[in-house]
Design a protein around this motif. Sequence first.
Motif, short mmCIF file in Angstrom:
data_model
loop_
_atom_site.label_atom_id
_atom_site.label_comp_id
_atom_site.label_asym_id
_atom_site.label_seq_id
_atom_site.Cartn_x
_atom_site.Cartn_y
_atom_site.Cartn_z
N GLY A 166 43.16 35.82 41.26
CA GLY A 166 42.49 35.08 42.12
C GLY A 166 43.42 34.58 43.22
O GLY A 166 44.44 33.93 43.13
N LYS A 182 39.60 44.40 34.49
CA LYS A 182 40.84 43.56 34.40
C LYS A 182 41.67 44.83 34.00
O LYS A 182 42.96 44.83 34.26
N ASP A 207 39.44 33.68 40.18
CA ASP A 207 39.82 34.69 39.08
C ASP A 207 41.07 34.23 38.36
O ASP A 207 42.10 33.45 38.95
N ASP A 221 33.74 42.31 32.88
CA ASP A 221 34.97 41.79 33.31
C ASP A 221 36.30 42.40 32.80
O ASP A 221 37.36 42.65 33.50
N TRP A 271 35.97 35.85 42.72
CA TRP A 271 37.20 36.44 42.98
C TRP A 271 38.23 35.38 43.06
O TRP A 271 39.44 35.49 42.82
#
Lengths: 372, 304
Positions: free
Chosen positions: B144, A201, B140, A197, B137
């Motif tokens: 998000g 990002k 997030d 993740d 999502w």
Amino acid sequence: MKVEYLAYADGDDKVNTAITAGNQPDLIMEGPERLVANWGAAGYMVDLADMLDDTDKKEINDVSAGVLSACTTADGKVYEYPLVMTAHCMAINLNAFKEAGADQYLDLENHTWTTENFIKAVEALYAKYGQTVGAVYCAGQGGDQGTRALVNNLYGGTYTNADHTAYTWDDANNVKALETLLGMDGIDFDASLAGGDEIAKFYQGALKMAFCWNIAQQLDPNGAGTGAEKTVTGDDIVFMSFPSETGASQLQGGIWGFGIFDKGDAAKVEAAKKFIKYMCDSEHTVDAVKTANYFAVRTTAEGTDLSGIWADNAIMAEYTKLMPYLGDYYQVTKGWAAQRTEWWTMLQEIGQGADISSTIATRMGNANAAAK
Amino acid sequence: MAKQPKQSMSRALQRRENINGYLFMLPSLIFFVGFVIIPMFMCIFMSLTDANMRDQALPHFIGIKNFVDLWKDEDFLGALKNTFLIVVVSVPTVCAFSLWVASAIYKLKSPVLSAFRCIFYLPVVTGSVAVTVVWKWMYDNYNGILNTALKGAGLIEKNINFLGTPGIAIWCIIIILFTTSVGQPIVLYVSALGNVDQSLVEAAEVDGANHMQVFWKIKWPQIMPTTLYILVITTINSFQCFALIQLLTSGGSDTDTVMFRIYWTAFKLTEQQGHFGYANAMGVVLAIFIAILSAVQFRLAREK
């Protein structure tokens, strides 16, 4: 022959299930933490020591002395025949660093930086963007080599003792590193991100640095196929070693090679050894290494020189600058699978405000209990 | 004397019918025995041993040691607490919400009713991984939609780390569980309410009963079997919450549940002594709690 590709995140679950059911594969490609410390220690693997003569050992030791020791148990059994290796590192968004005036803290020639400069760079980035610029991700064990290397290198802490029999997270230098990271605006202990993740990002531009990185990411960031060394918006990505007081850090290594499951069939074991020899020590090893997109663990393979096989690839050639910083391969310490859970849980708890010393003591205690 | 042949024929016929019945049941019975009954007994047996992936020899019988250890295991107790929180919150809310929605829509015209059924049933038929990824999502921490909306509305200054904050993450998971759980109960309630005897409803209305009285005195008793089924199914599903935890938090941020802990102990903590036996003991404890709660629900429903 049936080939199955397993993800690193849950591949061990599948192999463990197969072992329990008695239908484990004949041959497997993996790292020493699983082949040697886990399945080998439990007696499921074939000893491959007879495949390594003095010439083989010299060819491998000439690249890195740590490789063979990582593939070998304390009593001399070799449960992994190594093929490729890499150094895990971190990465920065160069455009963002330049915009924030933080690029002055980077040694872009050698891909190194000091702890002091890392702190200054994060301050500059936070002043510019006003949000989290680097995440100490701790949602799970995925990519935990990054957080281990970050914490250990910042002030020279250790993860295990030298003979790999105990975890040493309560090292005063680790405590200092965690305190420093916790106190930095711009660095967040993020329990919603794991290594993958965090890479996403970073690739999207939300984070300005990634602690989970290696050459595979540098060649194809986030596995997105949008171009080497670029974020999704086209910003330049530069790989860096982890910050340390001197700038010369100890990087986590990744070693991958083959192991054979002992299923009592001598003919299959012999066939598997022939396959390993073909892949890891023959004129075809060049192709195997290049397919893996990593670095060879040996100088030559049956007379074929492997030292210059990446001369045609500028990124790979540049990345070799990090290889001398390869540190101790401590992933073979007993209780490795169990301690990974303790590590990220510890980071979560510290990030959520738990007392650092007592949290480390508890979690390290659990890890050491698993190491007995 | 004349009756004897008739009785004997009847018994033969009965036997043949019994055999036919059992033959029809056989395929299901094989699966039920193979995948439910035998694993259940194996689980109970293993929970009394130190079964371990590392020991290739037969496991040792250790009595109730695993069960004693479970009550001292803070991680397990934390997972048990979270599991009960999920059950206690999600079962009543799912039942109440689905009954409310079903009551509002069951008299609508067929195409509109079908559209509502589809909308509410969609999360059920959508793969749990797809649903979870979309929610991930939305939750997030960096970009998000929830954080963007809350910030845009001026309700928050700093992003909320929904899945990375203990005390918030578990509620985020309960919300997802809620959305994926209400579809089936709504469809069942719509059907049950449509089958309520209208003559009784009309008689009550003629006698002057108001809407609430009609609902609680006439409709509610008639849909009680459906309610009981929904309660039991939702309870079991809530107890077995696993995929959401696995995909969103890996048990972190204080979201560990017993089901996730079973998986983690069995297949991740393979160096722990007797990890298979220990995981099986957790499974037995979970089954006991499900059985107790289901029995209580049956008893209460019968009393009603």
